[in-house]
Design a protein around this motif. Structure first.
Motif, PDB file in Angstrom:
ATOM      1  N   TRP A  28       0.994  -1.016   0.051  1.00  0.00           N
ATOM      2  CA  TRP A  28      -0.065   0.017  -0.021  1.00  0.00           C
ATOM      3  C   TRP A  28       0.797   1.385  -0.063  1.00  0.00           C
ATOM      4  N   LEU A 324      -7.018  15.372   7.047  1.00  0.00           N
ATOM      5  CA  LEU A 324      -8.262  14.705   7.414  1.00  0.00           C
ATOM      6  C   LEU A 324      -9.384  15.832   7.433  1.00  0.00           C
ATOM      7  N   MET A 329      -7.239  11.859   3.591  1.00  0.00           N
ATOM      8  CA  MET A 329      -6.486  10.864   4.151  1.00  0.00           C
ATOM      9  C   MET A 329      -7.015   9.324   3.734  1.00  0.00           C
ATOM     10  N   GLU A 330      -6.403   8.826   2.738  1.00  0.00           N
ATOM     11  CA  GLU A 330      -6.874   7.555   2.538  1.00  0.00           C
ATOM     12  C   GLU A 330      -6.443   6.550   3.584  1.00  0.00           C
ATOM     13  N   LYS A 331      -7.339   5.650   4.027  1.00  0.00           N
ATOM     14  CA  LYS A 331      -7.001   4.584   4.881  1.00  0.00           C
ATOM     15  C   LYS A 331      -6.412   3.355   4.552  1.00  0.00           C
ATOM     16  N   SER A 333      -5.139  -0.498   5.481  1.00  0.00           N
ATOM     17  CA  SER A 333      -5.651  -1.690   6.017  1.00  0.00           C
ATOM     18  C   SER A 333      -5.289  -1.727   7.226  1.00  0.00           C
ATOM     19  N   HIS A 334      -6.062  -2.283   8.358  1.00  0.00           N
ATOM     20  CA  HIS A 334      -5.873  -2.348   9.826  1.00  0.00           C
ATOM     21  C   HIS A 334      -6.486  -3.718  10.395  1.00  0.00           C
TER      22      HIS A 334
END
Length: 339
Positions: A28, A324, A329-331, A333-334
């Motif tokens: 990413w 933000l 702000m692209e997220k 993976s978490h």
């Protein structure tokens, strides 16, 4: 003894295993960085006049496009969404020239450093064959680009060379704790690794300062413009500090690059791209400072670096808040959230 045959890079093995968290995160990050670089390099290529520099930019752009395509292929193999990242809407290829040709070389040098850091650290943590082979290819191709760029910088008389210091007469050992002094008592000269890091950080920050100087000229948002100016002031203070350590040891430091920025007020990049780029560069400076702290041996320099680490960290946090606020702000993976 069994001989290990070299793997053909690019012919990735079929692999049905899931992506691990490190692989997902590194892919990413590599996608976001190369997507941004594709926009920046595309604009540079519209403006560059020097044929040698143009060839290096074209090679760099082709690597970005190749890396992006291979990351997309890996993501699709596990149904991972392709990041939005940056598109043609984030670059205006018809904008007037914002930088001199020589700046492109110094800029490329810093971005290549960033790429090598990401790719090299990704290799030992990648267990899927296709991901591991991909990052090995990234390291290999980026190192080839380093050699091309260093040769071109040398031919253009713009190669940033670290200072020359005397060769020791013999191997020896540190005799007492005075070696660590920085404020009181006998203070030793900087050792080779301290010089390396200070010199390198001056070079990196000189590129960053020129870039922020340009961004502050062309940003459409007054709030973001002020953020860039604040960053430029932060870097100016940092450069003064690092340069002082070198000059007090009668060592040279690299010059500023601000003169390589034109007076254009028309932005070639979206505020989103410029803000992301700024945060990304300052994040790299955090890594540089951390590496310098790890190899430092003087109390005064160590404390100075810790203070810079804090200052840069707060600046990056301010930038993240702006991303933000604007919905940029692209997220990444978490881990799953357990109720």
């Amino acid at each position: 003894m069994k001989t290990i045959k070299p793997t053909k890079i690019g012919a990735y093995s079929s692999c049905k295993s899931e992506l691990r968290s490190s692989e997902m995160g590194d892919l990413w990050a590599a996608y976001m960085g190369n997507s941004m670089s594709k926009c920046v390099l595309s604009y540079f290529l519209k403006q560059v006049e020097d044929k040698d520099i143009k060839g290096t930019l074209e090679h760099s752009l082709s690597l970005c496009e190749d890396f992006l395509g291979k990351i997309e292929k890996i993501f699709r193999s596990v149904n991972h969404p392709i990041p939005i990242a940056f598109t043609k809407d984030d670059v205006n290829l018809d904008a007037p020239r914002l930088f001199d040709d020589e700046f492109y070389l110094h800029y490329l040098r810093q971005m290549i450093r960033a790429g090598i850091n990401l790719y090299a650290l990704s290799v030992p943590l990648s267990t899927r064959t296709d991901v591991s082979e991909f990052f090995i290819q990234c390291v290999d191709e980026t190192m080839k680009l380093v050699n091309i760029l260093n040769d071109l910088l040398e031919r253009k008389g713009a190669s940033p060379k670290t200072p020359v210091i005397p060769v020791p007469e013999k191997a020896s050992f540190v005799q007492n704790e005075d070696y660590f002094n920085g404020y009181l008592g006998k203070i030793r000269p900087l050792h080779a690794l301290e010089i390396k890091h200070l010199f390198d950080m001056v070079g990196a920050n000189s590129v960053n300062k020129a870039l922020l100087f340009a961004f502050s000229q062309v940003s459409e948002s007054e709030k973001i413009k002020q953020f860039f100016k604040k960053g430029e002031e932060l870097i100016a203070n940092t450069l003064e500090t690092y340069t002082h350590y070198l000059t007090e040891n009668h060592l040279p430091a690299l010059p500023l690059l601000d003169h390589m920025v034109t007076t254009s007020k028309f932005s070639p990049f979206s505020d989103k791209l410029m803000l992301f780029h700024t945060i990304d560069l300052f994040t790299l400076r955090i890594r540089d400072i951390g590496n310098s702290i790890a190899e430092n041996g003087r109390h005064d320099l160590g404390l100075t670096l810790f203070k810079k680490l804090t200052t840069v960290g707060f600046y990056v946090q301010d930038g993240a808040k702006l991303m933000l606020e604007n919905g940029w702000m692209e997220k990444i993976s978490h881990a799953p959230k357990w109720e």
